[in-house]
Enzyme design. Sequence first.
Site, PDB file in Angstrom:
ATOM      1  N   ASP A 104     -22.871  11.391  19.867  1.00  0.00           N
ATOM      2  CA  ASP A 104     -22.521  12.673  20.464  1.00  0.00           C
ATOM      3  C   ASP A 104     -21.274  13.226  19.787  1.00  0.00           C
ATOM      4  O   ASP A 104     -20.152  13.017  20.235  1.00  0.00           O
ATOM      5  CB  ASP A 104     -22.290  12.494  21.968  1.00  0.00           C
ATOM      6  N   CYS A 163       7.998   7.363  46.663  1.00  0.00           N
ATOM      7  CA  CYS A 163       9.426   7.325  47.024  1.00  0.00           C
ATOM      8  C   CYS A 163       9.789   8.257  48.179  1.00  0.00           C
ATOM      9  O   CYS A 163      10.931   8.260  48.636  1.00  0.00           O
ATOM     10  CB  CYS A 163      10.299   7.647  45.807  1.00  0.00           C
ATOM     11  N   LYS A 177     -28.261   8.319  18.689  1.00  0.00           N
ATOM     12  CA  LYS A 177     -27.895   9.734  18.616  1.00  0.00           C
ATOM     13  C   LYS A 177     -26.447   9.868  19.086  1.00  0.00           C
ATOM     14  O   LYS A 177     -26.161   9.946  20.269  1.00  0.00           O
ATOM     15  CB  LYS A 177     -28.821  10.582  19.481  1.00  0.00           C
ATOM     16  N   CYS A 218       6.282  12.537  48.018  1.00  0.00           N
ATOM     17  CA  CYS A 218       5.847  11.583  46.999  1.00  0.00           C
ATOM     18  C   CYS A 218       5.333  10.316  47.673  1.00  0.00           C
ATOM     19  O   CYS A 218       6.047   9.724  48.515  1.00  0.00           O
ATOM     20  CB  CYS A 218       7.000  11.238  46.057  1.00  0.00           C
ATOM     21  N   GLU A 247     -22.549  12.592  11.469  1.00  0.00           N
ATOM     22  CA  GLU A 247     -21.899  13.026  12.710  1.00  0.00           C
ATOM     23  C   GLU A 247     -20.418  12.716  12.641  1.00  0.00           C
ATOM     24  O   GLU A 247     -20.024  11.577  12.339  1.00  0.00           O
ATOM     25  CB  GLU A 247     -22.530  12.304  13.900  1.00  0.00           C
ATOM     26  N   CYS A 254       6.736  15.024  41.680  1.00  0.00           N
ATOM     27  CA  CYS A 254       7.880  14.387  42.317  1.00  0.00           C
ATOM     28  C   CYS A 254       9.094  14.593  41.419  1.00  0.00           C
ATOM     29  O   CYS A 254       9.098  14.138  40.266  1.00  0.00           O
ATOM     30  CB  CYS A 254       7.624  12.891  42.510  1.00  0.00           C
ATOM     31  N   PHE A 304       0.842  -1.205   0.000  1.00  0.00           N
ATOM     32  CA  PHE A 304       0.000   0.000   0.000  1.00  0.00           C
ATOM     33  C   PHE A 304       0.875   1.252   0.000  1.00  0.00           C
ATOM     34  O   PHE A 304       0.634   2.201  -0.747  1.00  0.00           O
ATOM     35  CB  PHE A 304      -0.928  -0.019   1.216  1.00  0.00           C
ATOM     36  N   GLU A 343     -32.534   5.491  15.345  1.00  0.00           N
ATOM     37  CA  GLU A 343     -31.078   5.532  15.187  1.00  0.00           C
ATOM     38  C   GLU A 343     -30.441   6.009  16.479  1.00  0.00           C
ATOM     39  O   GLU A 343     -31.028   6.803  17.216  1.00  0.00           O
ATOM     40  CB  GLU A 343     -30.681   6.500  14.068  1.00  0.00           C
ATOM     41  N   LYS A 377     -33.736  11.591  24.667  1.00  0.00           N
ATOM     42  CA  LYS A 377     -32.429  11.659  25.328  1.00  0.00           C
ATOM     43  C   LYS A 377     -32.494  10.920  26.655  1.00  0.00           C
ATOM     44  O   LYS A 377     -33.425  11.119  27.447  1.00  0.00           O
ATOM     45  CB  LYS A 377     -32.011  13.114  25.534  1.00  0.00           C
ATOM     46  N   TYR A 424     -26.111   9.697   8.396  1.00  0.00           N
ATOM     47  CA  TYR A 424     -27.460   9.376   8.862  1.00  0.00           C
ATOM     48  C   TYR A 424     -28.572  10.031   8.039  1.00  0.00           C
ATOM     49  O   TYR A 424     -29.746   9.894   8.374  1.00  0.00           O
ATOM     50  CB  TYR A 424     -27.643   9.731  10.340  1.00  0.00           C
ATOM     51  N   CYS A 453      12.199   7.159  41.234  1.00  0.00           N
ATOM     52  CA  CYS A 453      10.820   6.969  41.684  1.00  0.00           C
ATOM     53  C   CYS A 453      10.210   5.798  40.910  1.00  0.00           C
ATOM     54  O   CYS A 453      10.079   5.876  39.673  1.00  0.00           O
ATOM     55  CB  CYS A 453      10.023   8.250  41.451  1.00  0.00           C
TER      56      CYS A 453
END
Length: 715
Positions: A119, A414, A117, A411, A177, A429, A38, A115, A317, A229, A435
């Site tokens: 986000d 350590c 929804k 810390c 979307e 730290c 490719f 469908e 929703k 959609y 550490c």
Amino acid sequence: MPDQDSIQHRISTLTAWLHHLNHQYYQQDTSEVTDQEFDQLLAELQALEKEHPDLALPNSPTQRVGGTITKQFATAPHRYPMLSLGNTYSEADLRDFDERVRKGLEGAEFAYVCEMKFDGVAMSLTYEQGQLTQGVTRGDGTRGDIVTSNVRTIKNLPLHLRAAGPAQPPEFEVRGEIFLPLPVFDDLNKEREQNGEALLANPRNAASGTLKLQDSAVVAARRLRFFAYSFLSPERNVFPTHSAALEALKAWGLPVSDTWRRCTTLAEVLDFIHHWEKKRFELPVATDGIVIKVDDFQQQEALGFTAKSPRWAIAYKYPAEAARTRLNSIQYQVGRTGAVTPVAMLTPVPLAGTVVKRASVHNANQIAALDLRLGDMVFVEKGGEIIPKITGVDLTARPADSQPIRYPTECPACGTPLLRPEGEAHFRCPNDEACPPQLKAKLEHYVSRKALNIDGLGAETVGRFAELGLVRTPADIYDLTVEKLTGLERLGEKSIQNLINGIEASKQVPFDRVLFGLGIRYVGETVAEKLAAHYRTMDAMVAASAAELAAVPEVGGVIAESLAAWATHESNRQLIERLRAAGVQLALTGEAPQAVSDRLAGLTFVLSGVFEQHSRDELQHLITQNGGKITGSISKKLSYLVAGDKMGPAKREKATELKVPIISEVDLLAMIPSSTEFNVADEALEAGNASRPEAAPEAFPATASGRPGQQASLF
């Protein structure tokens, strides 16, 4: 020498074949050629387009890597307004909606399409003669920003449609979307947490911010995805129903989620909603509800629109889930860069499809702002339904003798006294050489996919080796032998040999990825590439002063100080020598780019703003190609400030105060011989950046073959 017709035929053939391979790879989870094959085909197409730019096709696969710099986003009107949907959280409202539809259709039979929804960010795409010609954001619903160059970088979005399925109209619009997959979102936040940066609030905001970036190469690196959609066309009656349109879009190669369902009754709609209420959390994409649409297009037209939304569709929703539980303790985790992050340990409580036992508190400032105290009853939500977070305290349940949480001064791993650099939210730290969690995290980073990507030696395995004392630094990895690994739990003879082979192969990983893998604070992928390209060798880079490092494009003072401090540590110099002795690449191979003139010798430049004719990388290349130098700061020694659009006023004021000449992009180009015009594709090809995208395997669960697994079929 081939004639124009044969070259055009080869470009067309390569373009069509690469589009087909991309479709098989991203839509069908099938590889018909090896990645190397490719890459060779793509490189051949890039070379032909470079030699014959007038023959390049508008939606060439080479555009996937981005590289376009947008001075500003022009706007375009929507032929069909992008209206908002009416929302409801109530099943009773859905029954009222169903009744209104029945009345509006005067008792005629009808069906719905349900469908998920997703986000993300709504996008309008225009296809003409099967070619993607424009991408426009929702904007105000009547007009949006043209973001075509950014949209073209989305790997699962076809630039050229397939001829399968129903005949395509000459021109039509696809709506869908654009979103950031959850695994990608998690990776970004893990990286930001390790670096002590504020976490991204949710995938939607991250996707929206990415689409507003003006450098499409950066957009390409963010691994956005798309779901279609909706279909719209000036030709009437192309399809009788919305469900038929979705089937056609899928046949043409557009990504359509397999989660939609045609429902003939409201009871089936409610079943669909109940089915996905918990199951949606298994999807690799954020969702916040269900969209219900009347399926028949003529019935949609009969129902019409209100001023703000269609009468034939509604969004249900899911209510944001919250829980009340007890804060039992705070654990303090130490990241790769030493940042100490507090994590709230909770009494387990069901929330949004999972049992939440921990919640992010981010830093000491948030603990103080919430006035958290051990034993408090706290309210927990999932930010964007992704990351559990504490949103408040039930003060009515607080014991009278409770005490504020005291942030540790040492810390937790350590015992080293913590520091809080000025202007930073995290305590850190500083014991980066001893550490334990820092050392372990650095090893995990070194073997990660974007760094050395050592086959057989993932984060879990190298972490276990660190706990067993087998490795402490990246150089120790190259001291591993079959004898040292034999007898270890969960490591058979074949696994050991694969691991040893992977370690040997990692010695051929390019210098820029080795530099990134060292985990130097603030040195991310892009900065590592810039430093490697500028200095060419590790020795030259570590010998540079902080001031010299800051002059490298896109490095700047903070990164330079961090890198210079790292280079002064004796342990890091010993690490470099051990890696060198092991045969790891500490220099770029091949010849360094040759200067074509000394027209700008002795001159230094600062570039600021967005430019009209060239990207910033192209201008930087032109300057260095002609003997000039790039710096990141304005001083009396600066020769010119090259001002683009939207340059910050502070730089202009400082340049004016120091009497540094301010010139335009046109002025700069006039100083350079026209024969040195630069095409950004040259560098991409030389650096190997035009290789096949790897987002699918890294973003979604992989099968044994290394390709995306079943869950990836949603994409």
